[in-house]
Design a protein around this motif. Sequence first.
Motif, PDB file in Angstrom:
ATOM      1  N   CYS A 104       0.839  -1.203   0.000  1.00 18.94           N
ATOM      2  CA  CYS A 104       0.000   0.000   0.000  1.00 18.94           C
ATOM      3  C   CYS A 104       0.872   1.250   0.000  1.00 18.94           C
ATOM      4  O   CYS A 104       0.608   2.210  -0.737  1.00 18.94           O
ATOM      5  N   LEU A 105       1.922   1.215   0.804  1.00 15.88           N
ATOM      6  CA  LEU A 105       2.814   2.373   0.908  1.00 15.88           C
ATOM      7  C   LEU A 105       3.479   2.682  -0.426  1.00 15.88           C
ATOM      8  O   LEU A 105       3.685   3.837  -0.771  1.00 15.88           O
ATOM      9  N   THR A 106       3.857   1.644  -1.144  1.00 20.31           N
ATOM     10  CA  THR A 106       4.614   1.865  -2.378  1.00 20.31           C
ATOM     11  C   THR A 106       3.709   1.857  -3.602  1.00 20.31           C
ATOM     12  O   THR A 106       4.189   1.826  -4.726  1.00 20.31           O
ATOM     13  N   GLY A 107       2.405   1.854  -3.378  1.00 21.32           N
ATOM     14  CA  GLY A 107       1.475   2.040  -4.499  1.00 21.32           C
ATOM     15  C   GLY A 107       1.164   0.794  -5.292  1.00 21.32           C
ATOM     16  O   GLY A 107       0.462   0.873  -6.297  1.00 21.32           O
ATOM     17  N   ARG A 162      -2.767   8.263  -3.078  1.00 22.65           N
ATOM     18  CA  ARG A 162      -3.316   8.795  -4.326  1.00 22.65           C
ATOM     19  C   ARG A 162      -2.307   8.725  -5.463  1.00 22.65           C
ATOM     20  O   ARG A 162      -2.590   9.194  -6.562  1.00 22.65           O
ATOM     21  N   MET A 163      -1.118   8.226  -5.205  1.00 24.96           N
ATOM     22  CA  MET A 163      -0.082   8.281  -6.240  1.00 24.96           C
ATOM     23  C   MET A 163       0.125   6.923  -6.883  1.00 24.96           C
ATOM     24  O   MET A 163      -0.076   5.881  -6.271  1.00 24.96           O
ATOM     25  N   GLU A 164       0.571   6.965  -8.147  1.00 22.05           N
ATOM     26  CA  GLU A 164       0.912   5.719  -8.845  1.00 22.05           C
ATOM     27  C   GLU A 164       2.222   5.180  -8.295  1.00 22.05           C
ATOM     28  O   GLU A 164       3.075   5.952  -7.840  1.00 22.05           O
ATOM     29  N   ASP A 165       2.409   3.861  -8.404  1.00 18.84           N
ATOM     30  CA  ASP A 165       3.581   3.225  -7.796  1.00 18.84           C
ATOM     31  C   ASP A 165       4.909   3.872  -8.186  1.00 18.84           C
ATOM     32  O   ASP A 165       5.711   4.213  -7.329  1.00 18.84           O
TER      33      ASP A 165
END
Lengths: 302, 442
Positions: free
Chosen positions: A59-62, A84-87
């Motif tokens: 989850c943290l790293t997308g 909200r960010m892409e990996d």
Amino acid sequence: MSVDGPPTATAGTLLAVEHLTMRFGGLLAIDDVSFDARDGEITAIIGPNGAGKTTVFNCLTGFYKPTSGRLTLQAGSGLFLLERMEDFRIAQQAKVARTFQNIRLFPAMSVLENLVVAQHNKLMRASGYTFAGLFGLGVYRHAEQDAVELARYWLEQVHLTARADDNAGDLPYGDQRRLEIARAMCTEPVLLCLDEPAAGLNHRESAELNELLLFIRNQHRIGVLLIEHDMSVVMGISDHIVVLDYGRKIADGEPAAVRNDPNVIRAYLGEEEDEALPPEVARDLALEQGPADGGDDAGGRA
Amino acid sequence: MVVRTLNGVAGEFRLDIPAILKDCLVSALIALALAVFIIGLRTTDGSGGLGLDFRWQAVGIAVVGVFVGRFLLNLWWARRTPKPKVATAEQGVAASAAEAFKTFVKVAAPMAVIGAVVLPWMPFADRYLLDVSILVLTYIMLGWGLNIVVGLAGLLDLGYVAFYAVGAYSYALLALYFDLSFWACLPLAGAFACLFGILLGFPVLRLRGDYLAIVTLGFGEMIRVILLNWYEFTKGPDGLSGIPRPSFFGLPFTRRVPEGTESFHTFFDLDYSSLHRIIFLYYVILVLALLTNWFTLRLRRLPIGRAWEALREDEIACRSLGINPTNTKLTAFAIGAMFGGFAGSFFATRQGFISPESFTFIESAVILAIVVLGGMGSQVGVVVAAVLLIGGTELFRGLDEYRMLAFGGAMVLIMVWRPRGLLAHREPTLKLSPAPTGGGPP
Ligand SMILES: Nc1ncnc2c1ncn2[C@@H]1O[C@H](COP(=O)(O)OP(=O)(O)OP(=O)(O)O)[C@@H](O)[C@H]1O
Ligand SMILES: [Mg+2]
């Protein structure tokens, strides 16, 4: 006792995980987990198999989109809402680097190339998005030299200088683990997430790893998130431990406090000492009416 | 179990005869089951309609053939398996093979280039040899182009011929409708093919492996079907003819020269020879191919090239390092397609006539075979494989319908002998210089 509740973002908080929940169909892999990770500290995430540790990293790293919750990264470069960010943008902009539980190197590329690929975005800019680099302009050559120097620096830290030109896939297992950490460090992260870096290492290698992690924390002052089963690593070097069990946070605090937390002993550390009575049964016994049918519930754990 | 020992040095050599016989028997039974229907029954066009013919003899030959073949194969395997290997010895062999490969490339590559440059002036260089050489060079260029997509970026593309077609039709249509010269059209054709590469790239970004292969295959067929059916624009199956031939800096290669203008042979005061144009075309494709190679070798050493290879190795790891997989894949598709487009315009100007028939799936398959047989990602491998496959099939033209059999047989043999391709060795794109300059970052 767990020290749950709305976290207060104090100074030095690098990462704030708030009410993170991740659901896979009917399975609640992470259930309303909140914790902080601070700059210049090693925060360990521990818990039995399947507790949801790797899922927190994903989850943290997308790699996974959390079902709900907020992941805030506050670094010198700004404030990022990671959920909200892409990996690849998380790695590129928020500067979160990670390693994988089952090593993911570029096996057919050399050790040095692995470390240079990690500096892709920096080099891409220096090569004028390839156009300038194509004609061998000096700007790019310098940038590449700098990238190689950074790679050399990390190769020295992980004792792999002698194998720089060998294929990464040809390295022994322990070396591959260290190379993956070096590769993550070459992205110049503010938060380094390590997923079981000591898995499969022998005693000596494990001790070396401790030193490397302490070096990264002390010399580079970045935040380190560490998933680890090896208690000698966890208790020896972490500043702060978060314990997960079945997706819930059951403890959070300093190593000494966590070590003595009854919840943790029951759910995790106690597994070996208390073979006869599985923790789940013990908890059920405490919560429910009587000791009548505890034996059936024991099968639920596995 | 029968144990036979060959000379003591080679170690034991075991033949498990009952197991081998059983294996052969099973193979023969499978062959029988298949052969009864496929070979054994034959429809005949009798007087009273269709009749059935039984060919038991042919079935018998097939079954016995399979049995004997399987037996020989088993003997061959038994001969190869007992090879006690010492790890260090193996490493030593690998290292010396890498060294040998390096010296081979260092010597052979410039020799090959020089050889290619002087080839038209050799006394044995007749029109046929030059035609074949042009064909081989075209495939080398296509192989190098596809190598970017398949060999470097690891994206299995079965529709590469689509870009070849786009390049060819771009040139032909631009030249026929707008009267543009070959040299003006070449970059335009490359740009169009590039555009189509991106167009194909977008929908397939999330796919990999087999799925990607199938979609690209479909894309290749789509382009061909459009070319076939859009009659008003492309003349459909009739093809486009009268595509202008390239000129030498404005000097055409024609025998008859209109009043007041010059052609190649009048300008240089030579006797007219149709060979001039062939030689010129030969050099054009040689330069185009070498340009492709130079470009690819350069890209490999740039961040984008390394990102392609990293993407081939592990996409998830790439994402975790902040590499944008979308852009990286799209550039691979676009640049690979561009070279396909250049080769396509060359094809159009050389042939003077193109039709959708030239751009069937088999072309994609041949180009892919060149890349795979050569050793994915190996530039030298592409050359060797193209010479063998294209030059070889030309040599075997006398065999008529057995030519394709020879082609397939050769491919199987190469894959058995070198499963990773002829020249699969990969050199790192940069090495750690021995002198540590000391002093790293903080
Ligand atoms: N992509 C997914 N789809 C479905 N379920 C998943 C997925 N990823 C993880 N899970 C489930 O979520 C739970 C937590 O898994 P996770 O990998 O996070 O555990 P972990 O704490 O890292 O365990 P380990 O110590 O074995 O690595 C498991 O029950 C797992 O099966
Ligand atoms: Mg895990």
